[in-house]
Scaffold this motif. Structure first.
Motif, short mmCIF file in Angstrom:
data_model
loop_
_atom_site.label_atom_id
_atom_site.label_comp_id
_atom_site.label_asym_id
_atom_site.label_seq_id
_atom_site.Cartn_x
_atom_site.Cartn_y
_atom_site.Cartn_z
N LEU A 91 0.81 -1.22 0.00
CA LEU A 91 0.00 0.00 0.00
C LEU A 91 0.85 1.27 0.00
CD1 LEU A 91 -3.12 -0.56 2.30
CD2 LEU A 91 -3.08 0.03 -0.12
N GLU A 92 2.14 1.14 0.27
CA GLU A 92 3.03 2.30 0.28
C GLU A 92 4.06 2.23 -0.85
OE1 GLU A 92 4.78 2.70 4.12
OE2 GLU A 92 2.86 2.91 5.16
N THR A 93 3.80 1.39 -1.86
CA THR A 93 4.74 1.23 -2.97
C THR A 93 4.13 1.82 -4.24
OG1 THR A 93 5.63 -0.80 -2.00
CG2 THR A 93 6.03 -0.42 -4.34
N ALA A 94 4.79 2.82 -4.80
CA ALA A 94 4.32 3.47 -6.02
C ALA A 94 4.83 2.69 -7.23
CB ALA A 94 4.79 4.92 -6.08
N GLY A 95 3.95 1.95 -7.87
CA GLY A 95 4.34 1.18 -9.04
C GLY A 95 3.41 0.01 -9.24
N ALA A 96 3.41 -0.52 -10.47
CA ALA A 96 2.60 -1.69 -10.79
C ALA A 96 3.36 -2.93 -10.35
CB ALA A 96 2.30 -1.73 -12.28
N VAL A 97 2.99 -3.46 -9.19
CA VAL A 97 3.68 -4.59 -8.59
C VAL A 97 2.66 -5.68 -8.27
CG1 VAL A 97 5.20 -5.38 -6.74
CG2 VAL A 97 5.34 -3.02 -7.54
N SER A 98 2.98 -6.92 -8.60
CA SER A 98 2.14 -8.06 -8.26
C SER A 98 2.99 -9.11 -7.57
CB SER A 98 1.48 -8.67 -9.50
OG SER A 98 0.55 -7.77 -10.07
N VAL A 99 2.38 -9.83 -6.63
CA VAL A 99 3.08 -10.85 -5.86
C VAL A 99 2.39 -12.20 -6.05
CG1 VAL A 99 3.76 -11.63 -3.56
CG2 VAL A 99 3.91 -9.20 -4.15
N VAL A 100 3.17 -13.21 -6.43
CA VAL A 100 2.70 -14.59 -6.48
C VAL A 100 3.31 -15.29 -5.28
CG1 VAL A 100 2.62 -16.72 -7.82
CG2 VAL A 100 2.57 -14.51 -9.00
N ASP A 101 2.49 -15.59 -4.28
CA ASP A 101 3.02 -16.18 -3.05
C ASP A 101 2.98 -17.70 -3.11
OD1 ASP A 101 0.35 -16.78 -2.68
OD2 ASP A 101 0.04 -15.29 -1.11
#
Length: 764
Positions: free
Chosen positions: A121-131
């Motif tokens: 929520l505090e990261t500016a950018g298009a980021v996705s996480v596959v856990d």
């Protein structure tokens, strides 16, 4: 023999003497385990002490466990919840433990990308996480299905273990392999100095998390216009030691075996993992066999210093069936390429043997200064009979990366400064022969290629008033190839060719505004620079591509992410506009060799959306968790300026990119331990040539995995599962050959197939 005092009396006497000492060395720890969101009690939570003792929480969530004085930590694990590790409390102190459901709040997901280590929520950018939970939705024979749940990302498999990854259309220049996307494993570069990544040398079981940064990230990770993927190994929780073994069997001769030993303590963390996967193949000439051994220790030497290492050995063999024409694809999708240079006749296949060793140190000089430095070396040997030639290559590389982080203030504004650099140097000895039925014939060319890439970067992150975070970053990138031709079968003379791509500055500016505790918006502008890979400069048949220039682009994006409806609904939406110049495209010539050239520019606009909604989340119910989620990608990608000979292709759809793609899933967890995961995937028709005269068919496929996961006693855990892929029995092509010569565009994917397996875990 007769004892003066009965033996059992003496035994009882000594036991009574020892019992008080044992009680003195033990202490009782008790507490209650609750759902972090509803604060309802959780029954069946496994509580493990670092000494090895275990307990299970009851229907009220209460537990009690006798632990020795030496025990430092307690670990709490439960199906459908994130494992949590806590320090053993003081005597007489009751623990209140709140476990987070696996549909974790975005505040809990920490992003390591951009060197910020901030919550999503505090990261500016298009980021996705596959856990790890997403990876285990499938049979783990491949990363493809898990990665394809991410909007804006498409992973393809032209043959088993023949991967290609496209982030926002970056596969345009990738007829095979992974290019224009940079990968790191445990903070150590996995992408080689040549610009190519051998991801197929690793196994899906090696990953604990996959973090995907979309678009140009050159400000921190060097040259590239596609994106960056950060791979993290699996780590044991502190205070736990576990042995795990698993086996999976499936259609078309799938056999998969894994063995893992992991241990976590206050001073170290160790992962030792071996996997073997075999597959007979759905199509002709698609068998594969892969061995992977991974040793990944991590040592917490002091509060200031952590040292980690990776030792990776891989031996991989897989066959290449070749592309089919539309007529062949419709007639029999299981056939391989035929003819004089057919895949079976020529034994078209890939043989890799590789070793990669890396060491990473994190050192904190003070509360405000720290450094992370990694160095690595790798060796890889390749022996590849292709349809029209035979290649033998040996590759050696070394490199390193360092970054410094300084935390401080500008007046009352908190500021974090990051700066550092990265360097890689590789040497490839490449020989090309004629292919005579799968055996090397006469020598065609003998080359030595030295690849060198390096960049320096700096970044400042400022926490401004009104919950605004501003990021300004810049990197300077340089790439050079030294190619020496030692021998050539044709009349051409040996030569030395040096291609040095001019150093380029790549900036990035980003802003993030925290609207509420559960919603944030972000926007960024970033510049990308992507030089050709070594294989694009020196093509596989041995010709030099001296006129090829680096791609350059500018990306604009904005997004919103967060929660709503009492945190039951999660959302992440990003819109972007990417303008790329000197765009590189690939085509095949008559011998199926890929040739590359710059074609002008492209315009790439899109929307990426990820949604999730938790319908039921109550550990007291028989149906304890019910969750639906989905992702959707819209791409409006066009060639802006493109003319080939007399044909004007400006305005055509970008080759290899589907305008629409969507994935949806349903997760069902039950209190007894039964679970069900279903996943549906839709992909629109894809243009397969630059002229837009040939398209792949749109397809809709469904997969499911069901199983039973249960803790048996205090130490043993069992997971029995079975599943199916392509339940709709769609006929589709996954990993199409773009701009293929002779109309051989199609690489058919497997029809309806099944698998089943078992995983056993034992806590030491």
């Amino acid at each position: 023999m007769k004892f003066p005092i009965p033996f059992y009396t003496l035994t009882l006497f000594f036991l009574m003497l020892a019992l008080p000492q044992a009680l003195i060395a033990q202490r009782l720890v008790s507490g209650r385990v609750l759902d972090a969101q509803s604060e309802l009690p959780l029954e069946g939570v496994t509580v493990t002490a670092s000494s090895g003792g275990q307990a299970i929480s009851n229907e009220l969530g209460n537990f009690s466990l006798s632990v020795p004085e030496a025990a430092r930590r307690l670990t709490f694990s439960y199906l459908g919840y994130r494992t949590q590790s806590l320090v053993v409390p003081e005597p007489a102190q009751e623990l209140r433990v709140l476990l987070q459901p696996t549909g974790a709040s975005l505040q809990e997901v920490v992003i390591t990308g951009y060197e910020t280590n901030r919550p999503l929520l505090e990261t500016a950018g298009a980021v996705s996480v596959v856990d790890r939970e997403m990876l285990e939705r499938f049979d783990e024979s491949s990363l493809v299905r898990a990665v394809n749940t991410v909007p804006g990302v498409r992973m393809e498999e032209r043959a088993p273990a023949s991967y290609r990854i496209s982030i926002r259309g970056s596969s345009l220049r990738s007829p095979y392999g992974i290019r224009n996307v940079k990968l790191y494993y445990n903070g150590i570069p996995l992408t080689e100095a040549t610009g190519v990544t051998q991801l197929n040398l690793l196994d899906a079981a090696n990953f604990g998390q996959v973090e995907i940064l979309k678009g140009p990230t050159a400000s921190v990770y060097g040259a590239g216009t596609g994106g960056t993927i950060l791979l993290e190994p699996r780590r044991a929780e502190a205070g736990t030691s576990q042995l795990q073994a698993g086996a999976t069997f499936g259609s078309y001769g799938l056999r998969r075996y894994t063995a893992t030993a992991s241990s976590g303590s206050e001073k170290s963390n160790l992962l030792v993992q071996y996997s073997r996967q075999q597959y007979d193949g759905y199509r002709e000439q698609t068998a594969m066999d892969r061995h992977v051994l991974l040793i990944s220790p991590e040592f917490y030497i002091s509060d200031k210093q952590t040292v980690a290492a990776n030792i990776l050995y891989s031996n991989l063999y897989y066959e290449l069936p070749g592309g089919l024409t539309r007529e062949q694809y419709d007639e029999n999708p299981r056939q391989a390429r035929g003819g004089m240079f057919g895949s079976v006749a020529q034994n078209a296949s890939m043989n890799h043997e590789a070793m990669n060793v890396g060491v990473r140190q994190e050192y904190r000089f003070s509360d405000s200064w720290q450094n992370t430095t990694s160095i690595y070396g790798s060796h890889r040997y390749q022996d590849h009979p292709f349809n029209t030639d035979y290649e033998r290559n040996a590759y050696q590389e070394f490199g390193g990366r360092t970054s410094f982080v300084k935390e401080g203030h500008i007046g009352r504004i908190a500021a974090t400064y990051t700066f550092g650099g990265e360097f890689q140097r590789g040497l490839e000895v490449a020989r090309t022969y004629g292919n005579r039925g799968g055996s090397p014939d006469s020598l065609r060319s003998d080359d030595e290629v030295i690849s060198k890439i390096g960049f320096a970067f700096a970044q400042a992150e400022l926490e401004l008033p009104a919950d605004i975070i501003a990021t300004v970053a810049l990197s300077l990138n340089d790439t050079q190839y030294d190619i020496t031709r030692l021998a050539q079968a044709t009349s051409g003379e040996p030569y030395t060719y040096i291609r040095d791509f001019e150093a380029v500055l790549s900036p990035r500016v980003a802003l993030l505004k925290r609207i509420t505790n559960e919603v944030s918006v972000h926007a960024s502008v970033s510049s990308g620079f992507s030089p050709p890979t070594e294989e694009e400069i020196l093509t596989s048949e041995g010709s030099l591509n001296q006129d090829l220039e680096a791609e350059k682009g500018v990306n604009y994006e904005a997004g919103v992410r967060g929660f709503a409806l009492n945190s039951r609904l999660s959302f992440d939406v990003v819109g972007f506009y990417f303008r790329l110049s000197e765009t590189i495209v690939s085509r095949q010539d008559i011998s199926s060799v890929a040739v590359f050239r710059n074609v002008g520019s492209t315009s790439q606009k899109g929307i990426e959306t990820m949604l999730g909604y938790t319908i039921i989340d109550d550990a007291r119910l028989a149906l304890s968790q019910l969750r639906v989620w989905g992702s959707y990608t819209y791409n409006h990608f066009r060639f802006r300026e493109y003319q080939r000979d007399e044909t004007v292709l400006s305005g055509n759809e970008l080759t290899g990119v589907a305008p629409h793609a969507a994935t949806a899933g349903l997760d069902v967890l039950t209190k007894p331990g039964f679970y069900l995961y279903t996943t549906a995937n839709y992909v629109d028709e894809i243009p397969l040539n630059d002229e837009n005269t040939v398209y792949s068919d749109a397809y809709f496929i469904v997969g499911a995995r069901a199983g039973y996961k249960r803790q048996l006693g205090s130490r043993l855990a069992l997971d029995i599962f079975g599943g199916a892929e392509n339940l709709t029995d769609e006929k589709y092509s996954l990993g199409n050959d773009l701009n293929a010569f002779g109309g051989r565009f199609f690489q058919p994917a497997t029809d309806r197939n099944f698998y089943g397996g078992i995983r056993v875990s034992y806590n030491l």
